[in-house]
Design a protein around this motif. Structure first.
Motif, PDB file in Angstrom:
ATOM      1  N   ILE A 205       0.837  -1.205   0.000  1.00  0.00           N
ATOM      2  CA  ILE A 205       0.000   0.000   0.000  1.00  0.00           C
ATOM      3  C   ILE A 205       0.869   1.251   0.000  1.00  0.00           C
ATOM      4  O   ILE A 205       0.624   2.202  -0.748  1.00  0.00           O
ATOM      5  N   LEU A 206       1.888   1.251   0.861  1.00  0.00           N
ATOM      6  CA  LEU A 206       2.783   2.408   0.920  1.00  0.00           C
ATOM      7  C   LEU A 206       3.530   2.582  -0.397  1.00  0.00           C
ATOM      8  O   LEU A 206       3.760   3.708  -0.846  1.00  0.00           O
ATOM      9  N   GLY A 207       3.902   1.462  -1.026  1.00  0.00           N
ATOM     10  CA  GLY A 207       4.575   1.541  -2.317  1.00  0.00           C
ATOM     11  C   GLY A 207       3.675   2.175  -3.374  1.00  0.00           C
ATOM     12  O   GLY A 207       4.113   3.055  -4.133  1.00  0.00           O
ATOM     13  N   CYS A 208       2.414   1.746  -3.413  1.00  0.00           N
ATOM     14  CA  CYS A 208       1.455   2.335  -4.359  1.00  0.00           C
ATOM     15  C   CYS A 208       1.228   3.819  -4.068  1.00  0.00           C
ATOM     16  O   CYS A 208       1.185   4.650  -4.987  1.00  0.00           O
ATOM     17  N   VAL A 213       2.147   9.631  -5.338  1.00  0.00           N
ATOM     18  CA  VAL A 213       2.683  10.940  -4.929  1.00  0.00           C
ATOM     19  C   VAL A 213       3.796  11.388  -5.866  1.00  0.00           C
ATOM     20  O   VAL A 213       3.811  12.540  -6.347  1.00  0.00           O
ATOM     21  N   LEU A 214       4.744  10.504  -6.153  1.00  0.00           N
ATOM     22  CA  LEU A 214       5.859  10.857  -7.031  1.00  0.00           C
ATOM     23  C   LEU A 214       5.377  11.150  -8.451  1.00  0.00           C
ATOM     24  O   LEU A 214       5.926  12.035  -9.115  1.00  0.00           O
ATOM     25  N   PHE A 220       3.021  17.891 -11.737  1.00  0.00           N
ATOM     26  CA  PHE A 220       2.916  19.316 -11.404  1.00  0.00           C
ATOM     27  C   PHE A 220       4.130  20.097 -11.905  1.00  0.00           C
ATOM     28  O   PHE A 220       4.005  21.244 -12.339  1.00  0.00           O
ATOM     29  N   ARG A 221       5.301  19.465 -11.848  1.00  0.00           N
ATOM     30  CA  ARG A 221       6.491  20.131 -12.403  1.00  0.00           C
ATOM     31  C   ARG A 221       6.327  20.366 -13.896  1.00  0.00           C
ATOM     32  O   ARG A 221       6.651  21.447 -14.407  1.00  0.00           O
ATOM     33  N   ALA A 222       5.817  19.360 -14.605  1.00  0.00           N
ATOM     34  CA  ALA A 222       5.628  19.493 -16.050  1.00  0.00           C
ATOM     35  C   ALA A 222       4.557  20.530 -16.372  1.00  0.00           C
ATOM     36  O   ALA A 222       4.702  21.311 -17.322  1.00  0.00           O
ATOM     37  N   VAL A 223       3.491  20.547 -15.603  1.00  0.00           N
ATOM     38  CA  VAL A 223       2.402  21.490 -15.854  1.00  0.00           C
ATOM     39  C   VAL A 223       2.866  22.928 -15.649  1.00  0.00           C
ATOM     40  O   VAL A 223       2.524  23.831 -16.424  1.00  0.00           O
TER      41      VAL A 223
END
Length: 311
Positions: A205-208, A213-214, A220-223
């Protein structure tokens, strides 16, 4: 009761003690259930019938609606029937089936939301490779992996949970059967064999969650690098429905499983359970249809066609 083999049924927690409040509970759940079935059914039908909506994201949304129909159908009808018949019992096999289906459908949904985050990442950050990375075959494989991961997770948890001796009665402090509440009925320390399975599931779950998030950090950086305001608005509009659904799914799940024990009470647990088990399947179709113009137009055509067919 010395072990689970002697149990023939479990007792679920009722929403109310009086007949009038039980009827109110039945009517409220019936309204939510019918709305969820109608909304998800319309999305499933619309995507299946309109070739313009055969994009990877629409394919994943089709699967998400199937999972939502399954998840709300696992818990709500049983609860409504118990209120209407003024009973709180569920058979041992019925409880086992609920535990399996809930773990299967919710696990599959979170896996699918992770896949949908990857779809948004490719669409915005690597648009030139979108057709290659998200081909029809790749989409089917990713959707199958999401369903398969949910199935394996449910099979492992259900088999492990019901192999544990239960000697604390048969009263489940919930309106449906769920693994944490079943484990509360286990004998002292016998639940420790479930810890290893829980740790593995938590890591997945944490991996997903970290992947989602990543993905959105990169999105958001691309946008923000898009020069035109119209382009940024279009890119954000592509992501907002998925981000809203993920936020709703994660926030309600965290309220249910990560709240401090000091805040736990039967009434609060019931409210929280409704928030994460009943509300998302009914709200998800609304979130997607409001932000997707093509889907909204196609839904309008389907509704008009149905109306014309009944006239």
């Amino acid at each position: 009761m010395s072990n689970s083999s002697s149990l023939s049924e479990f007792l679920l927690l009722a929403f109310a003690d009086t007949w009038q409040l039980q009827l109110l509970h039945f009517a409220l759940f019936l309204g939510i259930y019918l709305a969820a079935l109608l909304a998800n059914g319309l999305i499933i039908t619309t995507i299946a019938c309109h070739h313009r909506l055969h994009t990877p994201m629409d394919f994943f949304l089709f699967n998400l609606s199937l999972l939502d129909v399954g998840s709300i159908s696992t818990t709500v009808p049983t609860s409504m029937a118990n209120s209407l018949t003024n009973t709180t019992t569920i058979s041992y096999s019925g409880c086992t089936a609920q535990v399996f289906l809930i773990a299967f459908l919710f696990g599959g949904e979170f896996s699918l939301l992770t896949v949908m985050a990857y779809d948004r990442y490719v669409a915005i950050c690597r648009p030139l490779h979108y057709g290659t990375l998200l081909s029809s075959r790749a989409c089917v494989q990713m959707a199958a992996a999401a369903w398969g991961s949910g199935f394996l997770n449910a099979l492992l948890h259900t088999a492990n949970t019901f192999s544990i001796p239960l000697c604390q009665g048969n009263a489940v402090g919930h309106f449906f059967c769920e693994i944490p509440h079943i484990l509360k009925l286990s004998c002292s320390h016998s639940y420790l064999q479930e810890v290893g399975v829980v740790v593995i599931t938590t890591c997945l779950i944490l991996g997903c969650f970290m992947f989602i998030v990543l993905s959105y950090v990169q999105i958001f950086r691309a946008v923000l690098r898009i020069p035109s305001e119209q382009g940024r608005h279009k890119a954000f509009s592509m992501c907002l429905p998925h981000l809203a659904v993920v936020s709703l799914f994660v926030s309600t799940g965290m309220c249910a499983y990560l709240k401090p024990p000091s805040l736990s009470s039967p009434s609060l647990d019931l409210v929280v359970a409704v928030l994460y088990a009943v509300v998302p399947p009914a709200v998800n179709p609304l979130i997607y249809s409001l932000r997707n113009k093509e889907l909204k137009d196609a839904l309008r055509k389907v509704i008009q066609w149905v109306q014309c067919g009944h006239q």
